[in-house]
Design a protein around this motif. Structure first.
Motif, mmCIF file in Angstrom:
data_model
loop_
_atom_site.group_PDB
_atom_site.id
_atom_site.type_symbol
_atom_site.label_atom_id
_atom_site.label_comp_id
_atom_site.label_asym_id
_atom_site.label_seq_id
_atom_site.Cartn_x
_atom_site.Cartn_y
_atom_site.Cartn_z
ATOM 1 N N ALA A 86 -11.980 -9.035 -5.938
ATOM 2 C CA ALA A 86 -11.683 -7.769 -6.613
ATOM 3 C C ALA A 86 -11.501 -6.631 -5.615
ATOM 4 C CB ALA A 86 -12.795 -7.427 -7.601
ATOM 5 N N LEU A 87 -12.339 -6.593 -4.590
ATOM 6 C CA LEU A 87 -12.237 -5.526 -3.595
ATOM 7 C C LEU A 87 -10.917 -5.634 -2.832
ATOM 8 C CD1 LEU A 87 -13.807 -3.123 -2.395
ATOM 9 C CD2 LEU A 87 -14.713 -4.697 -0.674
ATOM 10 N N ASP A 88 -10.583 -6.846 -2.405
ATOM 11 C CA ASP A 88 -9.317 -7.065 -1.708
ATOM 12 C C ASP A 88 -8.138 -6.709 -2.604
ATOM 13 O OD1 ASP A 88 -7.593 -8.476 0.449
ATOM 14 O OD2 ASP A 88 -7.104 -9.580 -1.376
ATOM 15 N N SER A 89 -8.213 -7.121 -3.861
ATOM 16 C CA SER A 89 -7.116 -6.912 -4.791
ATOM 17 C C SER A 89 -6.915 -5.436 -5.099
ATOM 18 C CB SER A 89 -7.389 -7.683 -6.089
ATOM 19 O OG SER A 89 -6.302 -7.590 -6.976
ATOM 20 N N THR A 90 -8.002 -4.719 -5.320
ATOM 21 C CA THR A 90 -7.892 -3.298 -5.640
ATOM 22 C C THR A 90 -7.334 -2.516 -4.462
ATOM 23 O OG1 THR A 90 -9.721 -3.484 -7.215
ATOM 24 C CG2 THR A 90 -9.177 -1.277 -6.437
ATOM 25 N N GLN A 91 -7.739 -2.873 -3.259
ATOM 26 C CA GLN A 91 -7.196 -2.217 -2.070
ATOM 27 C C GLN A 91 -5.693 -2.465 -1.954
ATOM 28 O OE1 GLN A 91 -9.750 -3.988 0.884
ATOM 29 N NE2 GLN A 91 -11.308 -2.391 0.701
ATOM 30 N N ARG A 92 -5.259 -3.694 -2.214
ATOM 31 C CA ARG A 92 -3.824 -4.001 -2.183
ATOM 32 C C ARG A 92 -3.066 -3.203 -3.241
ATOM 33 N NH1 ARG A 92 -2.568 -8.914 0.538
ATOM 34 N NH2 ARG A 92 -4.424 -10.042 1.204
ATOM 35 N N THR A 93 -3.634 -3.143 -4.441
ATOM 36 C CA THR A 93 -2.953 -2.455 -5.538
ATOM 37 C C THR A 93 -2.849 -0.967 -5.258
ATOM 38 O OG1 THR A 93 -3.958 -4.089 -7.029
ATOM 39 C CG2 THR A 93 -2.899 -2.180 -8.038
ATOM 40 N N ARG A 94 -3.946 -0.378 -4.795
ATOM 41 C CA ARG A 94 -3.937 1.051 -4.481
ATOM 42 C C ARG A 94 -2.874 1.363 -3.425
ATOM 43 N NH1 ARG A 94 -8.614 1.256 -2.625
ATOM 44 N NH2 ARG A 94 -9.780 1.930 -4.463
ATOM 45 N N GLN A 95 -2.837 0.553 -2.388
ATOM 46 C CA GLN A 95 -1.873 0.782 -1.311
ATOM 47 C C GLN A 95 -0.438 0.645 -1.810
ATOM 48 O OE1 GLN A 95 -2.356 -1.865 2.012
ATOM 49 N NE2 GLN A 95 -0.746 -0.903 3.227
ATOM 50 N N LEU A 96 -0.191 -0.367 -2.648
ATOM 51 C CA LEU A 96 1.162 -0.595 -3.149
ATOM 52 C C LEU A 96 1.609 0.542 -4.062
ATOM 53 C CD1 LEU A 96 3.532 -2.624 -3.164
ATOM 54 C CD2 LEU A 96 2.529 -3.593 -5.246
ATOM 55 N N ILE A 97 0.727 0.974 -4.956
ATOM 56 C CA ILE A 97 1.076 2.066 -5.869
ATOM 57 C C ILE A 97 1.453 3.316 -5.081
ATOM 58 C CG2 ILE A 97 0.120 3.675 -7.567
ATOM 59 C CD1 ILE A 97 -1.524 1.321 -8.690
ATOM 60 N N ARG A 98 0.654 3.611 -4.062
ATOM 61 C CA ARG A 98 0.903 4.825 -3.285
ATOM 62 C C ARG A 98 2.136 4.694 -2.390
ATOM 63 N NH1 ARG A 98 -5.472 6.211 -1.932
ATOM 64 N NH2 ARG A 98 -5.694 7.856 -3.496
ATOM 65 N N SER A 99 2.275 3.563 -1.723
ATOM 66 C CA SER A 99 3.384 3.422 -0.777
ATOM 67 C C SER A 99 4.732 3.329 -1.470
ATOM 68 C CB SER A 99 3.167 2.196 0.124
ATOM 69 O OG SER A 99 3.229 0.996 -0.633
ATOM 70 N N LEU A 115 4.742 3.817 -7.380
ATOM 71 C CA LEU A 115 4.890 3.118 -8.658
ATOM 72 C C LEU A 115 4.476 4.013 -9.818
ATOM 73 C CD1 LEU A 115 3.605 -0.476 -7.794
ATOM 74 C CD2 LEU A 115 5.872 0.530 -7.509
ATOM 75 N N ARG A 116 5.257 3.969 -10.866
ATOM 76 C CA ARG A 116 5.013 4.807 -12.037
ATOM 77 C C ARG A 116 4.200 4.008 -13.055
ATOM 78 N NH1 ARG A 116 10.640 7.526 -13.702
ATOM 79 N NH2 ARG A 116 9.195 8.688 -15.051
ATOM 80 N N CYS A 117 2.884 4.173 -12.974
ATOM 81 C CA CYS A 117 2.008 3.406 -13.865
ATOM 82 C C CYS A 117 0.791 4.233 -14.272
ATOM 83 C CB CYS A 117 1.584 2.095 -13.209
ATOM 84 S SG CYS A 117 0.774 2.273 -11.609
ATOM 85 N N ASP A 118 0.933 5.557 -14.284
ATOM 86 C CA ASP A 118 -0.146 6.463 -14.695
ATOM 87 C C ASP A 118 -1.453 6.170 -13.947
ATOM 88 O OD1 ASP A 118 1.258 8.080 -16.494
ATOM 89 O OD2 ASP A 118 1.043 6.616 -18.104
ATOM 90 N N ALA A 146 -5.013 2.448 -14.098
ATOM 91 C CA ALA A 146 -3.557 2.244 -14.092
ATOM 92 C C ALA A 146 -3.156 1.533 -15.379
ATOM 93 C CB ALA A 146 -3.115 1.427 -12.885
ATOM 94 N N ASP A 147 -1.951 1.792 -15.816
ATOM 95 C CA ASP A 147 -1.404 1.146 -17.006
ATOM 96 C C ASP A 147 -0.887 -0.235 -16.613
ATOM 97 O OD1 ASP A 147 0.315 0.229 -19.039
ATOM 98 O OD2 ASP A 147 0.753 2.259 -19.692
ATOM 99 N N ALA A 148 -1.517 -1.281 -17.127
ATOM 100 C CA ALA A 148 -1.163 -2.650 -16.739
ATOM 101 C C ALA A 148 0.265 -3.004 -17.148
ATOM 102 C CB ALA A 148 -2.147 -3.647 -17.349
ATOM 103 N N CYS A 149 0.693 -2.540 -18.315
ATOM 104 C CA CYS A 149 2.050 -2.850 -18.772
ATOM 105 C C CYS A 149 3.078 -2.239 -17.829
ATOM 106 C CB CYS A 149 2.237 -2.319 -20.192
ATOM 107 S SG CYS A 149 3.897 -2.561 -20.850
#
Length: 425
Positions: free
Chosen positions: A116-129, A132-135, A202-205
């Motif tokens: 979960a920690l690895d995944s959340t870090q990846r997601t945060r980085q991807l959204i910011r870089s 991504l429009r996902c609220d 974040a909005d999963a959809c």
């Protein structure tokens, strides 16, 4: 490129889209098949909207058997067992209870947290870089407790996970309101709180569809309204996927179909230890209230109810409960009433200004594994891979699970040990 045949991903929810994105970003030919007309129309459509390494502990905590039995006669129970679902739950349920021992539950919690920690870090980085429009919002989550003694168990779990990287702080009621001013009217009902600053909303959809967009930009294909009917195996090796009136050749097949994965795998002799756990949500558009009352800025979790209220852009989503009712997607009005009651308790000013009937109700089936951990890795015939069984942590674990899966496919060193998530365990 690693060959002209694609890896076919079955399932157009968040796990499927994350897998497609991960494959495409590494230059692997990939094709996603989704039976519905659009991506993320089922379990990923209106879920809790939280990435929560802080909630890595599986639901089969020690003593869960007593709670499930009591729920048979309690219509308001946070985790509800329906009598008609019992026959399909018997074998799975015994495994679920066996893994609720303190030692097994603790081991699963730690394994889940690492991913979960690895995944959340990846997601945060991807959204910011990628913008991504996902609220998305990055203020963490706040878990509330009505009595000081209720804090003891969750605080103990947080302290154990702190050694692995979980950051948290214990707050008084006044400090919780300082962190989330919209809670001011409910402060008398709060004895203490835990703040987890690294959790994300974040909005999963929307995230699912954004990942598919990025994957397409990297050469992947997405086909909707195409149902995978059979995984084709020849001489012990996957060769493709059969759909209605067509056959699609594949180098590999990834099954990421949530609860629907069971039916696809059964003809191959694989009995997936996953059962559906229905969750509910009720979503309101509250953007028009911003000039009248403070709106929440971060998800707030009611630990006793296993429910939360998550802000997603202009919307507030009340979400929660777990109902073992088989594949039944009907909406129980009492469960939805419980979610609105939570909104009233936490944010009475907001609840008084919204029309109850304007809320959008929804239910989805979380694919819950018997031991609380997802299945991520190879299984059965050569070329068959699984990425399913993530339960209440689908959004939290999606990007990390996709990376873990593709690392194994390509014989690359994974960031997280794949052993606890073996598909053949």
């Amino acid at each position: 490129m690693s060959g002209s045949l694609p890896t076919v991903v079955i399932g157009g929810g968040l796990l499927g889209a994350a897998t497609l994105y991960e494959l495409a970003s590494r230059g692997e030919p990939a094709l996603l098949l989704e039976a519905k007309e659009a991506l993320a129309t089922e379990t990923s459509f209106a879920n809790g909207g939280m990435l929560t390494p802080s909630m890595s502990d599986p639901w089969n905590s020690p003593g869960v058997g007593r709670h499930l039995m009591a729920s048979l006669v309690d219509p308001t129970a946070a985790m509800k067992l329906r009598l008609h679902a019992l026959p399909d739950l018997l074998g799975w349920g015994l495994r679920f209870l066996r893994h609720s021992s303190p030692a097994r539950h603790a081991a699963a919690t730690e394994a889940s947290f690492r991913l979960a920690l690895d995944s959340t870090q990846r997601t945060r980085q991807l959204i910011r870089s990628q913008g991504l429009r996902c609220d998305a919002s990055f203020g963490g989550t706040l878990k509330l407790f009505a009595r000081p003694r209720d804090l003891h168990g969750p605080k103990g779990i947080a302290q154990r996970l702190a050694a692995l990287g979980l950051r948290f702080s214990v707050l008084s009621a006044a400090q919780a309101v300082e962190r989330e001013p919209a809670l001011a009217a409910a402060s008398s009902r709060v004895a203490a709180a835990l703040h987890f600053p690294d959790d994300v909303a974040a909005d999963a959809c929307a995230l699912t569809r954004e990942l598919a967009r990025l994957a397409r930009a990297n050469g992947a294909q997405v086909r909707t309204s195409v149902a995978a009917q059979r995984i084709v195996v020849w001489q012990g090796e996957v060769t493709g996927v059969e759909t209605e009136g067509a056959w699609i050749a594949a180098r590999r097949v990834v099954v990421a179909g949530g609860c629907g994965s069971r039916a696809l795998l059964r003809p191959l002799g694989l009995r997936l230890a996953v059962r559906p756990a229905k969750g509910y949500s009720l979503t309101f558009d509250v953007g028009h209230l911003s000039s009248l009352t403070p709106l929440p800025s971060l998800p707030v979790i009611d630990d006793a109810m296993h429910a939360a209220v998550t802000p997603l852009g202009r919307r507030l989503r009340a979400v929660g409960t777990a109902e073992f009712a088989g594949d039944d997607l009907s909406l129980d009005a009492r469960r939805l009433d419980n979610l609105f009651a939570l909104l009233q308790r936490l944010y009475p000013e907001i609840a008084s200004r919204v029309d109850r009937s304007s809320g959008t109700p929804w239910a989805g089936l979380r694919p819950m594994s018997a031991d609380g951990l997802p299945f991520v890795g190879p299984a059965g015939p050569k070329g068959l891979w699984l990425n399913t069984g993530h339960g209440h942590l689908g959004l939290t674990l999606a990007m990390g699970s996709a990376a873990l899966l593709v690392d194994q496919m390509l014989d690359q060193p994974p960031a997280v040990s794949p052993e606890p998530f073996r598909a053949t365990r």
